[in-house]
Enzyme design. Structure first.
Site, mmCIF file in Angstrom:
data_model
loop_
_atom_site.group_PDB
_atom_site.id
_atom_site.type_symbol
_atom_site.label_atom_id
_atom_site.label_comp_id
_atom_site.label_asym_id
_atom_site.label_seq_id
_atom_site.Cartn_x
_atom_site.Cartn_y
_atom_site.Cartn_z
ATOM 1 N N GLY A 1 97.608 13.425 -25.667
ATOM 2 C CA GLY A 1 96.730 14.514 -25.274
ATOM 3 C C GLY A 1 97.147 15.843 -25.868
ATOM 4 N N ARG B 1 93.885 5.801 -14.608
ATOM 5 C CA ARG B 1 95.087 5.447 -13.846
ATOM 6 C C ARG B 1 94.787 5.038 -12.414
ATOM 7 N NH1 ARG B 1 99.314 9.971 -16.344
ATOM 8 N NH2 ARG B 1 100.021 8.645 -18.067
ATOM 9 N N SER C 1 96.973 20.406 -12.620
ATOM 10 C CA SER C 1 98.226 20.563 -13.377
ATOM 11 C C SER C 1 98.510 22.014 -13.764
ATOM 12 C CB SER C 1 98.199 19.682 -14.640
ATOM 13 O OG SER C 1 97.971 18.341 -14.310
ATOM 14 N N GLU D 1 100.627 13.670 -13.008
ATOM 15 C CA GLU D 1 101.348 12.689 -13.816
ATOM 16 C C GLU D 1 102.373 11.908 -12.998
ATOM 17 O OE1 GLU D 1 104.766 15.369 -15.949
ATOM 18 O OE2 GLU D 1 102.677 15.793 -16.420
ATOM 19 N N HIS E 1 92.960 9.986 -18.126
ATOM 20 C CA HIS E 1 94.251 10.059 -18.811
ATOM 21 C C HIS E 1 94.395 8.906 -19.810
ATOM 22 C CE1 HIS E 1 96.870 13.159 -16.552
ATOM 23 N NE2 HIS E 1 95.602 13.520 -16.502
ATOM 24 N N ARG F 1 103.287 5.423 -18.104
ATOM 25 C CA ARG F 1 103.616 5.595 -16.684
ATOM 26 C C ARG F 1 103.216 4.373 -15.860
ATOM 27 N NH1 ARG F 1 105.952 10.349 -16.878
ATOM 28 N NH2 ARG F 1 104.991 12.034 -18.073
ATOM 29 N N LYS G 1 108.650 16.051 -23.021
ATOM 30 C CA LYS G 1 107.583 15.972 -24.018
ATOM 31 C C LYS G 1 106.750 17.245 -24.003
ATOM 32 C CE LYS G 1 103.652 14.526 -22.953
ATOM 33 N NZ LYS G 1 102.460 13.779 -22.470
#
Length: 445
Positions: A108, A361, A211, A330, A357, A402, A30
């Site tokens: 996002g 999460r 990230s 992630e 996110h 996820r 993605k």
């Protein structure tokens, strides 16, 4: 969690009745697909995106670019059903224009990458999306674009919905931004930077960036499209990225498999002591999912990169882990699911930004694993997981892909787990239930 999501149809997570032995072809990335679409749309000539991901997020990006005037011609879907196959999209750039409305869903990349693109359009571009998108941080991108000369109407929210009053060009220049909540803030400005009159110089002024591999991905893809990018890694100032103004090349881009989406399948090999092969695993990549090789090996597996792809084998034992996931946040839900089945405690650190996110999460993982009998404690920047005997029950997903795959991973070893709204996996992993069933039946092995 502070809210209880509406109960969708429940999907009984299959319980593994033995070791898993399968070859799983994972759809395209993605992150790469959506960056490739943006760069191709801003190029000076047509280009190709081959083996793109067909999912909700990538369709939202493609549809948004079409709304701005970009031509995207898609070949027929492959018959494999994995969302990639030999498919190719031809991207034909055009003068960007409004008025138009962009549906970002809860993606996002769409909500952050496209407002800078919209400043280059002639006319008003309205951005709207799912209710959760209103809660996700966007203020830093809005403020940065205003500093660079954009006109944006957000009624002072610093969030969606908003309207970019495109003037057909943007002056650009130097901007400071706090991207400690999301590396996408930096990538958003860099991707459109070559088309700004002065280019762009992005100076991150917050705490540590999460990230970082995704920023490296953005930089590499910009350079491949002909952009000149100066980075901290290349001897530049720390936390400063510069993109010079230039025309972008139309490229023939082949999208790598989404390595983060390989996670649940590799976890299946780890949990059952089996073997899973992921074809076309790149030997060199900027994708964060490549870290799974190291992390899952430390948790009890072994892997080898072969001509057939990545071959991952579980030992039949799962060990706890103490790991900093700040660059690969992630991966946290899948790692937490495996850690809940380990033989020793785990500490997952460096992921406070996951609270912002698709859902919070950290709170979601704590609530759902504990709801099955686990012992998960939130820390300031992550989770501490003490394995306990788990039992069946409903695993809520909070419309987070996820979370859904994390629940499926636990369901391999725990009978009676039911996943609420497994369809949310379509965000990045088309037809996950069929892929999961094929893996368990040994299809492709």
């Amino acid at each position: 969690m502070t809210e209880t999501p509406a109960l969708h149809a429940l999907w009984p997570a299959p319980l593994a009745d033995g070791t898993v032995h399968a070859t799983v072809t994972v759809p395209g990335s993605k992150s790469v697909t959506n960056r490739a679409l943006v760069l191709a749309a801003l190029a000076a000539e047509p280009g190709w995106v081959r083996r793109p991901l067909r999912s909700r997020d990538s369709r939202l990006m493609a549809d948004a670019l079409r709304a701005l005037g970009v031509g995207i011609e898609e070949t027929a879907s492959s018959s494999s059903g994995d969302g990639s196959g030999g498919e190719a999209w031809r991207i034909i750039p055009a003068a960007l224009h409004g008025p138009a409305t962009v549906d970002v869903g809860n993606a996002g990349t769409v909500m952050r990458f496209l407002p800078p693109v919209a400043t280059l359009a002639a006319g008003d571009i309205r951005f709207d999306g799912d209710p959760r998108s209103y809660e996700r941080p966007l203020g830093q991108v809005i403020s940065a674009l205003r500093t660079l000369g954009a006109r944006i109407d957000d009624d002072g929210r610093g969030a969606l919905p908003l309207t970019v009053q495109g003037g057909g060009a943007l002056e650009g220049g130097v901007v400071e931004i706090d991207a400690s909540n999301s590396s996408q803030f930096v990538s958003a400005l860099l991707l459109s930077g070559p088309r700004f009159n002065q280019g762009v110089e992005v100076r991150h002024v917050g705490t540590a960036l999460p990230s970082m591999p995704h920023i490296r991905m953005t930089v590499e893809m910009l350079r491949a499209a002909g952009a000149q990018v100066d980075t901290p890694e290349a001897g530049g100032e720390p936390n400063v990225w510069r993109v010079a103004p230039s025309a972008l090349l139309g490229r023939d881009m082949v999208v790598e498999p989404d390595l983060s989406n390989a996670q649940p399948f590799l976890a299946a090999a780890l949990i059952t002591g089996g073997t899973v092969t992921i074809p076309d695993w790149p030997r060199r990549t900027t994708q964060p999912g490549d870290e799974l090789r190291r992390i899952f090996t430390e948790m009890g597996g072994s892997c080898e990169l072969t001509d057939a792809g990545l071959v991952f084998t579980g030992s039949g034992k799962i060990h706890g882990i103490d790991v900093d996931l700040s660059e690969v946040g992630e991966l946290t839900p899948g790692i937490a699911a495996v850690a809940a089945l380990a033989d020793s405690p785990s500490t997952l650190r460096g992921v406070a930004h996951l609270r912002l996110h698709e859902t919070d999460r950290l709170a979601a993982l704590t609530a759902e694993i504990n709801g099955l009998g686990g012992e998960v404690t939130e820390t300031a920047d992550g989770l501490h997981i003490r394995p306990r005997p788990l039992h069946g029950g409903v695993f809520h997903t909070y419309d987070d892909h996820r979370m859904a795959t994390a629940g499926a991973v636990i369901g391999l070893a725990v009978g009676g787990v039911e996943i609420e709204n497994v369809a949310t996996t379509a965000k990045t992993l088309p037809d996950f239930p069929r892929m999961w069933a094929d893996m368990l039946s040994g299809a492709g092995a």
